[in-house]
Design a protein around this motif. Structure first.
Motif, PDB file in Angstrom:
ATOM      1  N   SER A   1       0.835  -1.203   0.000  1.00 34.86           N
ATOM      2  CA  SER A   1       0.000   0.000   0.000  1.00 34.86           C
ATOM      3  C   SER A   1       0.867   1.249   0.000  1.00 34.86           C
ATOM      4  O   SER A   1       0.568   2.237  -0.667  1.00 34.86           O
ATOM      5  N   LEU A   2       1.953   1.204   0.764  1.00 33.35           N
ATOM      6  CA  LEU A   2       2.854   2.354   0.799  1.00 33.35           C
ATOM      7  C   LEU A   2       3.516   2.566  -0.552  1.00 33.35           C
ATOM      8  O   LEU A   2       3.737   3.702  -0.971  1.00 33.35           O
ATOM      9  N   LEU A   3       3.839   1.466  -1.246  1.00 35.87           N
ATOM     10  CA  LEU A   3       4.429   1.595  -2.576  1.00 35.87           C
ATOM     11  C   LEU A   3       3.439   2.232  -3.538  1.00 35.87           C
ATOM     12  O   LEU A   3       3.802   3.093  -4.349  1.00 35.87           O
ATOM     13  N   PHE A   4       2.168   1.845  -3.460  1.00 29.65           N
ATOM     14  CA  PHE A   4       1.144   2.453  -4.301  1.00 29.65           C
ATOM     15  C   PHE A   4       1.021   3.941  -3.990  1.00 29.65           C
ATOM     16  O   PHE A   4       0.878   4.760  -4.884  1.00 29.65           O
ATOM     17  N   SER A   5       1.091   4.294  -2.700  1.00 24.82           N
ATOM     18  CA  SER A   5       0.996   5.703  -2.307  1.00 24.82           C
ATOM     19  C   SER A   5       2.189   6.484  -2.842  1.00 24.82           C
ATOM     20  O   SER A   5       2.047   7.618  -3.302  1.00 24.82           O
ATOM     21  N   ALA A   6       3.366   5.879  -2.782  1.00 28.13           N
ATOM     22  CA  ALA A   6       4.560   6.550  -3.294  1.00 28.13           C
ATOM     23  C   ALA A   6       4.438   6.800  -4.789  1.00 28.13           C
ATOM     24  O   ALA A   6       4.793   7.868  -5.295  1.00 28.13           O
ATOM     25  N   ALA A   7       3.923   5.805  -5.518  1.00 24.81           N
ATOM     26  CA  ALA A   7       3.739   5.969  -6.963  1.00 24.81           C
ATOM     27  C   ALA A   7       2.723   7.063  -7.257  1.00 24.81           C
ATOM     28  O   ALA A   7       2.884   7.857  -8.184  1.00 24.81           O
TER      29      ALA A   7
ATOM     30  N   THR B   1     -13.289  -4.238   2.233  1.00 25.76           N
ATOM     31  CA  THR B   1     -13.613  -4.652   3.597  1.00 25.76           C
ATOM     32  C   THR B   1     -12.729  -5.769   4.146  1.00 25.76           C
ATOM     33  O   THR B   1     -12.632  -5.926   5.359  1.00 25.76           O
ATOM     34  N   HIS B   2     -12.107  -6.562   3.268  1.00 31.57           N
ATOM     35  CA  HIS B   2     -11.221  -7.632   3.725  1.00 31.57           C
ATOM     36  C   HIS B   2      -9.785  -7.145   3.932  1.00 31.57           C
ATOM     37  O   HIS B   2      -8.906  -7.947   4.262  1.00 31.57           O
ATOM     38  N   CYS B   3      -9.561  -5.868   3.771  1.00 31.84           N
ATOM     39  CA  CYS B   3      -8.223  -5.286   3.926  1.00 31.84           C
ATOM     40  C   CYS B   3      -7.722  -5.540   5.353  1.00 31.84           C
ATOM     41  O   CYS B   3      -8.424  -5.224   6.321  1.00 31.84           O
ATOM     42  N   PRO B   4      -6.519  -6.099   5.495  1.00 32.20           N
ATOM     43  CA  PRO B   4      -6.047  -6.485   6.831  1.00 32.20           C
ATOM     44  C   PRO B   4      -5.475  -5.355   7.674  1.00 32.20           C
ATOM     45  O   PRO B   4      -5.344  -5.504   8.885  1.00 32.20           O
ATOM     46  N   ASP B   5      -5.119  -4.227   7.066  1.00 37.67           N
ATOM     47  CA  ASP B   5      -4.446  -3.214   7.873  1.00 37.67           C
ATOM     48  C   ASP B   5      -4.782  -1.774   7.507  1.00 37.67           C
ATOM     49  O   ASP B   5      -5.400  -1.053   8.283  1.00 37.67           O
ATOM     50  N   VAL B   6      -4.398  -1.328   6.309  1.00 38.11           N
ATOM     51  CA  VAL B   6      -4.469   0.092   6.019  1.00 38.11           C
ATOM     52  C   VAL B   6      -5.889   0.639   5.988  1.00 38.11           C
ATOM     53  O   VAL B   6      -6.138   1.772   6.427  1.00 38.11           O
ATOM     54  N   CYS B   7      -6.853  -0.140   5.509  1.00 39.32           N
ATOM     55  CA  CYS B   7      -8.241   0.351   5.446  1.00 39.32           C
ATOM     56  C   CYS B   7      -8.847   0.576   6.826  1.00 39.32           C
ATOM     57  O   CYS B   7      -9.391   1.656   7.098  1.00 39.32           O
TER      58      CYS B   7
END
Length: 203
Positions: free
Chosen positions: A5-11, A72-78
């Motif tokens: 998720s952090l990589l997607f945010s960086a992009a 909804t199945h997101c384990p952390d960031v959501c």
């Protein structure tokens, strides 16, 4: 999952940096977050909300909108982001009545309206879950230069969806104003929402 998720945010931030033509990361006053006014498209969509109703961006005109792509199945960031937004809403007090959190699912196969309704309302009553068919969701994600990808399913059929974790904030007229990422402080988001909710346009 969190690192992806952090990589997607960086992009996403890299793309926005190019789009803004070399603007500094710290937005000029009055906003503290990344000012995207005039650099992103207006809020526009036709989706199904968590009550099963067909809705469009026009249904949220008059509200400051915080748009977030997740599932909804997101384990952390959501869940962390929605918990963070709940605290933000609490800090806004009565002003929060003028805002809506729109949680757009990037996993429409599993995130039916009832599933979304139970999920978002567990965090905040001003959160609305939105879904649609896969093509509609993909088009909307691309509209705001976000990204997601479904990971291979495990042996039990479960899978994760890597996605960017930015929060897009639109003013009452549906114009994009600021972008918040996990690197930004809660104080900065509260500050900018005060501007948008108090002055109407943040100018």
């Amino acid at each position: 999952m969190k690192s992806r998720s952090l990589l997607f945010s960086a992009a996403l931030l890299l793309g926005l940096g190019l789009l803004l033509g070399g603007c500094q990361r710290t937005a000029p006053l009055p906003f503290r977050l990344t000012n995207v006014s005039g650099h992103m498209p207006a809020l526009e969509f036709h989706l199904t909300d968590d009550q099963g109703r067909t809705v469009s961006a026009a249904d949220y005109r008059g509200k400051v909108v915080l748009l977030y792509f997740g599932y909804t199945h997101c384990p952390d960031v959501c869940p962390l982001t929605l918990a963070h937004l709940h605290v933000v809403m609490q800090r806004l007090g009565k002003l929060a009545d003028g805002a809506r959190i729109l949680f757009v699912s990037v996993d429409p196969t599993r995130d039916t309206p009832p599933v979304l309704h139970a999920y978002v309302n567990a965090f905040d009553s001003r959160a609305v879950g939105l879904t649609g068919n896969a093509r509609t969701i993909e088009t909307l994600v691309k509209r705001y230069r976000s990204a997601f990808t479904r990971e291979p399913a495990s042996s039990d059929g479960n899978y994760e969806v890597s996605h960017s974790s930015a929060i897009y904030v639109f003013d009452r007229d549906g114009h994009p104003r600021v972008l918040s990422t996990p690197a930004d402080s809660q104080d900065d988001l509260v500050h900018d929402l005060h501007l948008l909710l108090g002055n109407g346009d943040g100018a």
